[in-house]
Design an enzyme around this catalytic site. Structure first.
Site, PDB file in Angstrom:
ATOM      1  CG  HIS A   1       1.163  -2.579  -0.465  1.00  0.00           C
ATOM      2  ND1 HIS A   1       0.363  -3.623  -0.514  1.00  0.00           N
ATOM      3  CD2 HIS A   1       2.142  -2.651  -1.513  1.00  0.00           C
ATOM      4  CE1 HIS A   1       1.022  -4.717  -1.462  1.00  0.00           C
ATOM      5  NE2 HIS A   1       2.055  -3.995  -2.057  1.00  0.00           N
ATOM      6  N   GLY A   2      -1.342  -3.120   2.686  1.00  0.00           N
ATOM      7  CA  GLY A   2      -1.414  -4.119   3.651  1.00  0.00           C
ATOM      8  C   GLY A   2      -1.302  -5.508   3.108  1.00  0.00           C
TER       9      GLY A   2
ATOM     10  CB  THR B   1       7.207  -3.776  -8.304  1.00  0.00           C
ATOM     11  OG1 THR B   1       6.496  -4.092  -7.266  1.00  0.00           O
ATOM     12  CG2 THR B   1       8.648  -3.373  -8.441  1.00  0.00           C
TER      13      THR B   1
ATOM     14  CE1 TYR C   1       7.174  -5.663   0.104  1.00  0.00           C
ATOM     15  CE2 TYR C   1       5.187  -5.610  -0.883  1.00  0.00           C
ATOM     16  CZ  TYR C   1       6.531  -5.775  -1.120  1.00  0.00           C
ATOM     17  OH  TYR C   1       7.260  -6.079  -2.322  1.00  0.00           O
TER      18      TYR C   1
END
Length: 367
Positions: free
Chosen positions: A167-168, A26, A172
């Protein structure tokens, strides 16, 4: 034995020149609307050219999926120029560009969503401070989200990326559908372990079909997952072995485990004879390449991790020294930087989000 310097060709034909990928991290550098800033573009460009591939930080596929300020967006066609700039910045000297796409689900708040209530698989708040209770998604919203992931994939193809990563991981939305903590549904999207996998299966099938239908050059699809949750009930390591088995049956190009350390051991007593990375690698059994991650910063850790993975995602080492890869490849490990000073932030393009991450997660590396 996998070697760092070896190239690797994925099933869809894409070849990376070595086994190192920049891990998705991030940045919180994007504009408010999700467009890339010049500093963010420079941040990625500086760390490209030597690694085999760069996986970007998460980009939301719809406005309701935004998790934080300064987040990349792939939610609409107006992002094309921004995404094209990002892909071009990464694709230097043969480095491949992979766009990580996601939806934050309940891991956001109404302030980030400009007054909207967060959504999730069920109306269960996360076990964290100040977590808001999300609204359970309707069937139509779930189907629309699958379509939004497909549209995001089309945009990534058009923008010049070489792949997308679903994005698993990291709690999230994709993980929220698989978790017994966040998914308490009683319809076809939840309940049993098999039903909690349904959303992931439908999403993966939709995205891979989009690639098959629209990509004219090799374009890969990866899936990132977290192997365990601390919540009770939560995802167990046995659940993850089920997930991995079924993901191996889909038309994916790689799996990417999310770990703090590549040699991390499961909390489950029945899975402590070897590392989680080793268990997952054995479960895959050559059907897909596995991307290992976590504390990979020396030739020793590279070699140890590659014993149970085909590729490695490197994060903090590249934040500190963007030329970490070439120094290792050229036998110059002694010249790798191990610390960052506040005066070096500007030349390394370490924006506020990245710098705060480093202060919280690796304070011993800052001077």
């Amino acid at each position: 034995m996998n070697k760092m310097e070896d190239s690797y060709q994925f099933k869809r034909g894409l070849t990376v020149k070595n086994r190192i990928m920049m891990a998705p991290m991030t940045t919180k550098m994007s504009f408010e609307n999700g467009e890339i800033t010049l500093n963010e573009e420079n941040y990625y460009s500086l760390r490209s050219g030597e690694v085999g591939a760069v996986i970007t930080g998460a980009a939301n596929v719809q406005d309701m999926g935004k998790g934080w300020e300064g987040e990349l967006s792939v939610a609409n066609d107006e992002m094309h120029n921004s995404l094209s700039q990002l892909a071009a910045a990464i694709k230097r000297n043969g480095t491949k560009a992979i766009l990580q796409i996601f939806h934050a689900g309940r891991m956001t708040n109404s302030k980030i969503l400009r007054g909207e209530q967060p959504v999730s698989a069920s109306g269960i708040a996360a076990e964290r401070a100040n977590a808001e209770t999300p609204r359970e998604m309707t069937n139509d919203e779930i189907l629309q989200l699958i379509e939004d992931f497909s549209e995001a994939t089309k945009r990534a193809i058009k923008a010049g990326f070489d792949g997308v990563e679903l994005h698993g991981a990291n709690t999230y939305l994709l993980q929220q559908f698989f978790s017994p903590h966040s998914n308490r549904r009683t319809d076809s999207w939840g309940g049993s372990l098999e039903k909690r996998f349904t959303f992931i299966k439908c999403l993966v099938e939709a995205v891979t079909k989009t690639v098959d239908d629209y990509a004219t050059t090799p374009f890969i699809v990866g899936y990132r997952f977290s192997p365990e949750e601390y919540e009770n009930p939560g995802i167990s390591f046995a659940d993850t072995l089920y997930l991995v088995e079924h993901l191996c049956q889909e038309k994916l190009d790689y799996l990417h485990i999310s770990l703090k350390a590549y040699d991390q051991v499961s909390v489950a007593k029945e899975y402590q004879e070897k590392t989680m990375l080793a268990y997952i690698h054995d479960k895959i059994n050559g059907r897909l390449p596995l991307v290992g991650v976590g504390g990979i910063n020396t030739s020793k850790t590279v070699n140890e991790a590659l014993a149970h993975a085909e590729l490695l995602a490197v994060g903090s080492a590249l934040l500190i020294d963007p030329h970490w890869t070439s120094k290792l490849l050229n036998g110059k490990e002694a010249y790798i930087k191990e610390f960052v000073t506040s005066e070096e932030r500007r030349e390394l393009f370490l924006g506020n989000g990245v710098w705060q991450f480093m202060k919280n997660g690796m304070p011993d590396k800052l001077k």
